[in-house]
Design a protein around this motif. Structure first.
Motif, PDB file in Angstrom:
ATOM      1  N   TYR A   5     -18.506  -2.140  18.764  1.00  0.00           N
ATOM      2  CA  TYR A   5     -18.441  -1.819  20.115  1.00  0.00           C
ATOM      3  C   TYR A   5     -19.933  -1.049  20.467  1.00  0.00           C
ATOM      4  O   TYR A   5     -20.224  -0.150  19.834  1.00  0.00           O
ATOM      5  N   GLN A  22     -15.259   0.168  25.806  1.00  0.00           N
ATOM      6  CA  GLN A  22     -13.994   0.730  25.188  1.00  0.00           C
ATOM      7  C   GLN A  22     -13.259  -0.338  24.696  1.00  0.00           C
ATOM      8  O   GLN A  22     -13.049  -1.607  25.133  1.00  0.00           O
ATOM      9  N   TRP A  24      -8.572   1.986  25.092  1.00  0.00           N
ATOM     10  CA  TRP A  24      -8.582   3.035  24.377  1.00  0.00           C
ATOM     11  C   TRP A  24      -9.778   3.780  24.939  1.00  0.00           C
ATOM     12  O   TRP A  24     -10.991   3.114  24.746  1.00  0.00           O
ATOM     13  N   ARG A  28     -11.734   6.356  24.283  1.00  0.00           N
ATOM     14  CA  ARG A  28     -12.684   6.854  23.125  1.00  0.00           C
ATOM     15  C   ARG A  28     -12.621   8.268  23.335  1.00  0.00           C
ATOM     16  O   ARG A  28     -13.578   9.056  22.826  1.00  0.00           O
ATOM     17  N   GLY A  85     -19.800   8.393  18.391  1.00  0.00           N
ATOM     18  CA  GLY A  85     -20.223   7.176  18.460  1.00  0.00           C
ATOM     19  C   GLY A  85     -21.459   6.962  17.261  1.00  0.00           C
ATOM     20  O   GLY A  85     -21.186   7.384  16.201  1.00  0.00           O
ATOM     21  N   TYR A  98     -14.089   3.538  12.562  1.00  0.00           N
ATOM     22  CA  TYR A  98     -12.755   3.867  12.677  1.00  0.00           C
ATOM     23  C   TYR A  98     -11.692   2.922  12.436  1.00  0.00           C
ATOM     24  O   TYR A  98     -11.975   1.837  12.111  1.00  0.00           O
ATOM     25  N   LEU A 131     -17.840   2.189  16.401  1.00  0.00           N
ATOM     26  CA  LEU A 131     -18.308   2.473  17.824  1.00  0.00           C
ATOM     27  C   LEU A 131     -19.791   3.094  17.869  1.00  0.00           C
ATOM     28  O   LEU A 131     -20.105   3.781  16.851  1.00  0.00           O
TER      29      LEU A 131
END
Length: 204
Positions: A89, A94, A159, A161, A179, A184, A203
């Motif tokens: 991402y 998100q 979610w 974050r 990030g 994760y 992220l």
């Protein structure tokens, strides 16, 4: 007097024979009509019981789901998988989280799949970052029939974050997670069945 075999009269015998033939054909035609009225060709008499009551026929069985809604899925038959809509991402994007359940048995069965029995947990390393049950609102129970080998997925949700904290559910400001390419893992559970593996995502 005339007889059937030797007609007597002023006219030739062939005339009497023709007349008698016409009479005979007329009688035969009348008899055929009476027989046709009494017994119609091609028709089959309906079977009746002794008291002349009609017999009810059963309606065709529904060709849709044949599962008995009262038959719960046996332990070990259901598997669960964690799902994210992407594996990487960009900053500010998100993730969408969901899960799927699959009946690995050979017969359809009923399984609880409501939000009240779902749990999503995000970790990074050994640290638990976020879990859906920390601030979950009241959820309505739901059960579904799981057909063999057919995965049933939940509706994805976002979610944001941030970290979850059951003591700060009413707070509008929650600590954002790191990030920059941090890794994760999403683990899920539903109705007591946990996913065998986690789903990793990054992220930025």
């Amino acid at each position: 007097m005339s007889t059937f075999r030797n007609p007597v009269g002023p006219q030739p015998s062939s005339t009497y024979w023709r007349r008698r033939l016409m009479v005979i054909l007329g009688l035969v035609a009348v008899i055929v009509v009476i027989v046709l009225i009494a017994v119609r060709p091609g028709s089959t008499p309906a079977a009746t019981t002794g008291d002349d009551k009609k017999t009810n026929t059963a309606a065709p069985a529904d060709s849709g789901k044949a599962a008995d809604p009262e038959t719960p899925c046996a332990p070990g038959v259901v598997t669960v998988e964690a799902i994210t809509d992407a594996g990487d991402y960009i900053a500010g994007q998100q993730p969408l989280l969901s899960l799927s359940v699959t009946n690995t048995g050979t017969a359809a069965c009923t399984f609880a799949v409501g939000a009240d029995v779902q749990k999503y947990t995000i970790t990074s390393g050994t640290e638990q970052i976020w879990t859906s049950t920390d601030c979950q609102a009241a959820a309505t129970p739901e059960s579904r029939v799981l057909e063999p080998g057919v995965a049933l997925a939940t509706t994805p949700f976002t979610w944001d974050r941030t970290r979850s904290d059951p003591a700060a559910c009413e707070s509008t400001e929650r600590a954002p997670v790191t990030g920059g390419g941090a890794s994760y893992h999403l683990a899920v559970a539903i109705n007591g069945v946990e996913s065998a593996d986690t789903k990793q995502f990054l992220l930025n």
